[in-house]
Design a protein around this motif. Structure first.
Motif, PDB file in Angstrom:
ATOM      1  N   PRO A  60      30.340  25.254 -32.868  1.00 45.39           N
ATOM      2  CA  PRO A  60      30.871  24.558 -31.701  1.00 45.39           C
ATOM      3  C   PRO A  60      31.977  23.576 -32.058  1.00 45.39           C
ATOM      4  CG  PRO A  60      28.782  23.588 -32.339  1.00 45.39           C
ATOM      5  CD  PRO A  60      28.975  24.795 -33.207  1.00 45.39           C
ATOM      6  N   TYR A  61      32.787  23.298 -31.085  1.00 45.43           N
ATOM      7  CA  TYR A  61      33.861  22.314 -31.260  1.00 45.43           C
ATOM      8  C   TYR A  61      33.272  20.934 -31.491  1.00 45.43           C
ATOM      9  CZ  TYR A  61      37.905  19.376 -30.267  1.00 45.43           C
ATOM     10  OH  TYR A  61      38.908  18.451 -30.362  1.00 45.43           O
ATOM     11  N   ASN A  62      33.839  20.210 -32.454  1.00 44.91           N
ATOM     12  CA  ASN A  62      33.454  18.826 -32.703  1.00 44.91           C
ATOM     13  C   ASN A  62      34.702  18.070 -33.111  1.00 44.91           C
ATOM     14  OD1 ASN A  62      32.590  16.444 -34.429  1.00 44.91           O
ATOM     15  ND2 ASN A  62      30.590  17.132 -33.712  1.00 44.91           N
ATOM     16  N   VAL A  63      35.018  17.014 -32.406  1.00 42.72           N
ATOM     17  CA  VAL A  63      36.282  16.316 -32.620  1.00 42.72           C
ATOM     18  C   VAL A  63      36.385  15.723 -34.028  1.00 42.72           C
ATOM     19  CG1 VAL A  63      35.458  14.089 -31.743  1.00 42.72           C
ATOM     20  CG2 VAL A  63      37.893  14.672 -31.587  1.00 42.72           C
ATOM     21  N   LEU A  64      35.244  15.416 -34.666  1.00 40.86           N
ATOM     22  CA  LEU A  64      35.270  14.793 -35.982  1.00 40.86           C
ATOM     23  C   LEU A  64      35.129  15.780 -37.127  1.00 40.86           C
ATOM     24  CD1 LEU A  64      33.070  11.615 -35.349  1.00 40.86           C
ATOM     25  CD2 LEU A  64      35.566  11.767 -35.409  1.00 40.86           C
ATOM     26  N   THR A  65      34.386  16.858 -36.911  1.00 39.23           N
ATOM     27  CA  THR A  65      34.072  17.761 -38.026  1.00 39.23           C
ATOM     28  C   THR A  65      34.526  19.193 -37.821  1.00 39.23           C
ATOM     29  OG1 THR A  65      31.882  18.253 -37.104  1.00 39.23           O
ATOM     30  CG2 THR A  65      32.044  16.373 -38.610  1.00 39.23           C
ATOM     31  N   ASN A  66      34.883  19.568 -36.595  1.00 37.26           N
ATOM     32  CA  ASN A  66      35.237  20.969 -36.343  1.00 37.26           C
ATOM     33  C   ASN A  66      36.227  21.054 -35.185  1.00 37.26           C
ATOM     34  OD1 ASN A  66      34.975  23.724 -37.005  1.00 37.26           O
ATOM     35  ND2 ASN A  66      33.469  24.058 -35.386  1.00 37.26           N
ATOM     36  N   ASN A  67      37.354  20.395 -35.346  1.00 40.09           N
ATOM     37  CA  ASN A  67      38.349  20.388 -34.276  1.00 40.09           C
ATOM     38  C   ASN A  67      39.429  21.445 -34.509  1.00 40.09           C
ATOM     39  OD1 ASN A  67      40.295  19.301 -36.083  1.00 40.09           O
ATOM     40  ND2 ASN A  67      39.726  17.206 -35.562  1.00 40.09           N
TER      41      ASN A  67
ATOM     42  N   SER B 245      44.002  15.757 -40.816  1.00 42.74           N
ATOM     43  CA  SER B 245      44.683  14.503 -41.127  1.00 42.74           C
ATOM     44  C   SER B 245      44.526  13.498 -39.996  1.00 42.74           C
ATOM     45  CB  SER B 245      46.174  14.768 -41.382  1.00 42.74           C
ATOM     46  OG  SER B 245      46.771  15.415 -40.272  1.00 42.74           O
ATOM     47  N   GLN B 246      44.379  14.011 -38.755  1.00 39.98           N
ATOM     48  CA  GLN B 246      44.186  13.103 -37.615  1.00 39.98           C
ATOM     49  C   GLN B 246      42.900  12.310 -37.766  1.00 39.98           C
ATOM     50  OE1 GLN B 246      45.745  14.636 -33.507  1.00 39.98           O
ATOM     51  NE2 GLN B 246      44.744  16.360 -34.495  1.00 39.98           N
ATOM     52  N   VAL B 247      41.819  12.998 -38.130  1.00 35.54           N
ATOM     53  CA  VAL B 247      40.535  12.325 -38.304  1.00 35.54           C
ATOM     54  C   VAL B 247      40.633  11.316 -39.444  1.00 35.54           C
ATOM     55  CG1 VAL B 247      38.117  12.628 -38.955  1.00 35.54           C
ATOM     56  CG2 VAL B 247      39.182  14.224 -37.359  1.00 35.54           C
ATOM     57  N   ALA B 248      41.316  11.704 -40.529  1.00 35.00           N
ATOM     58  CA  ALA B 248      41.458  10.801 -41.676  1.00 35.00           C
ATOM     59  C   ALA B 248      42.232   9.547 -41.273  1.00 35.00           C
ATOM     60  CB  ALA B 248      42.165  11.520 -42.814  1.00 35.00           C
TER      61      ALA B 248
ATOM     62  N   GLN C 291      42.226   3.792 -39.698  1.00 34.80           N
ATOM     63  CA  GLN C 291      42.537   2.751 -38.723  1.00 34.80           C
ATOM     64  C   GLN C 291      41.283   1.979 -38.329  1.00 34.80           C
ATOM     65  OE1 GLN C 291      44.463   4.907 -35.572  1.00 34.80           O
ATOM     66  NE2 GLN C 291      46.384   5.140 -36.692  1.00 34.80           N
ATOM     67  N   LEU C 292      40.169   2.709 -38.144  1.00 34.99           N
ATOM     68  CA  LEU C 292      38.918   2.049 -37.775  1.00 34.99           C
ATOM     69  C   LEU C 292      38.431   1.135 -38.885  1.00 34.99           C
ATOM     70  CD1 LEU C 292      36.980   4.944 -35.983  1.00 34.99           C
ATOM     71  CD2 LEU C 292      37.960   2.902 -34.927  1.00 34.99           C
ATOM     72  N   VAL C 293      38.578   1.601 -40.141  1.00 32.33           N
ATOM     73  CA  VAL C 293      38.168   0.777 -41.270  1.00 32.33           C
ATOM     74  C   VAL C 293      38.998  -0.499 -41.328  1.00 32.33           C
ATOM     75  CG1 VAL C 293      38.104   0.640 -43.787  1.00 32.33           C
ATOM     76  CG2 VAL C 293      37.288   2.699 -42.625  1.00 32.33           C
ATOM     77  N   LYS C 294      40.325  -0.359 -41.143  1.00 28.74           N
ATOM     78  CA  LYS C 294      41.203  -1.536 -41.161  1.00 28.74           C
ATOM     79  C   LYS C 294      40.861  -2.480 -40.009  1.00 28.74           C
ATOM     80  CE  LYS C 294      45.151   0.616 -43.488  1.00 28.74           C
ATOM     81  NZ  LYS C 294      46.576   1.024 -43.362  1.00 28.74           N
ATOM     82  N   LEU C 295      40.591  -1.900 -38.826  1.00 28.17           N
ATOM     83  CA  LEU C 295      40.218  -2.718 -37.678  1.00 28.17           C
ATOM     84  C   LEU C 295      38.923  -3.473 -37.956  1.00 28.17           C
ATOM     85  CD1 LEU C 295      40.795  -3.533 -34.756  1.00 28.17           C
ATOM     86  CD2 LEU C 295      39.509  -1.540 -33.999  1.00 28.17           C
ATOM     87  N   GLY C 296      37.966  -2.774 -38.583  1.00 25.74           N
ATOM     88  CA  GLY C 296      36.709  -3.417 -38.929  1.00 25.74           C
ATOM     89  C   GLY C 296      36.914  -4.562 -39.912  1.00 25.74           C
TER      90      GLY C 296
END
Length: 277
Positions: A164-171, A187-190, A195-200
């Motif tokens: 199945p489609y998964n935006v994080l693991t199977n897009n 590369s989008q997920v990466a 960005q999330l890590v930097k925001l955190g």
């Protein structure tokens, strides 16, 4: 053709690679359709610039497309792509609207979410470009094998057909990358993860100073308390030592007779004399 798209008679057809490492400019279908088609080669990865994200597909060249045709109708041969359909993908870049792409009708164009569609139907109002940038890191398969891998999933001949489609693991980008090199990379997920890590980290930096200052104050106060205790203990020890020394001095001091000014025997001498009788 060689890796750059030029003809290379020394390479077998099933081993030819096209546009290795090529990343083209963005193109619009209304003005650049023919120009873009001249650049495309089977096995190329196409990146479509949507509103807020990018959609990815594998170009398979001209493909017989029999959707909505009768038995006696001519079957058109159109430039087509294979892609893992995103349930919210929107070729028309309309905010808040689901895709007008026919690929949302699961089972009509292929098994599961991996489908074949004409390039025009997926491109629409988006920008599009060739993006084989991962070739510099992961060598691609020959073009023919890339197309075969993509179509095997469409026809249910590979396990990818049933994932199945998964935006994080199977897009869509994971699928396109898998077809071209065998590695599912996005590369989008990466980028989003980074960005999330930097925001955190930024959020943590905004929250942590106060607790850290409190902890620092407590530590400083603790050190001061320890220092005071050490000083107090040292002072008490010194006082005890001085007291004991004074007591010893008193015990070791010799007896002194008190002689009054009138010449009479002192009290201490009287006591000693009385005691000696």
């Amino acid at each position: 053709m060689g890796e750059d798209g030029s003809y290379d008679p020394g390479v077998e057809e099933d081993q030819r690679k096209y546009n290795v490492g090529v990343i083209s400019e963005w193109h619009q279908m209304g003005t650049d359709y023919s120009v873009f088609l001249k650049q495309l080669r089977p096995g190329d990865l196409i990146e479509f610039k949507r509103d807020g994200y990018c959609h990815w597909a594998v170009y398979i060249g001209e493909h017989a497309f029999a959707e909505n045709t009768e038995a006696d109708d001519l079957i058109p041969v159109l430039p087509c792509i294979v892609h893992r359909a995103n349930p919210t993908d929107n070729p028309e870049n309309m905010n808040g609207m689901f895709s007008a792409s026919k690929s949302m009708r699961k089972g009509i164009y292929g098994i599961g979410d991996v489908v074949v569609e004409p390039l025009r139907d997926v491109w629409r109002e988006s920008g599009a470009k060739i993006n084989n940038g991962m070739d510099t890191t992961i060598p691609p398969f020959p073009a023919q094998k890339i197309v075969e891998r993509a179509l095997c999933v469409v026809y249910g001949e590979d396990r990818q057909s049933y994932t199945p489609y998964n935006v994080l693991t199977n897009n869509c980008e994971h699928f396109a990358s898998w077809c071209r090199s065998g590695w599912s990379v996005s590369s989008q997920v990466a980028r989003r993860t980074e960005q999330l890590v930097k925001l955190g980290m930024v959020a943590g930096a905004a929250v942590l100073p106060r607790p850290l200052s409190i902890m620092g104050g407590l530590c400083l106060a603790g050190l001061q308390m320890v220092s005071e205790v050490r000083r107090s203990a040292s002072s008490q020890s010194q006082n005890t030592f001085d007291f004991a020394r004074d007591q010893l001095d008193d015990l070791n001091r010799p007896a002194v007779s008190f002689v009054p000014s009138d010449g009479q025997q002192g009290v201490e001498d009287q006591i000693m004399t009385s005691g000696g009788r």
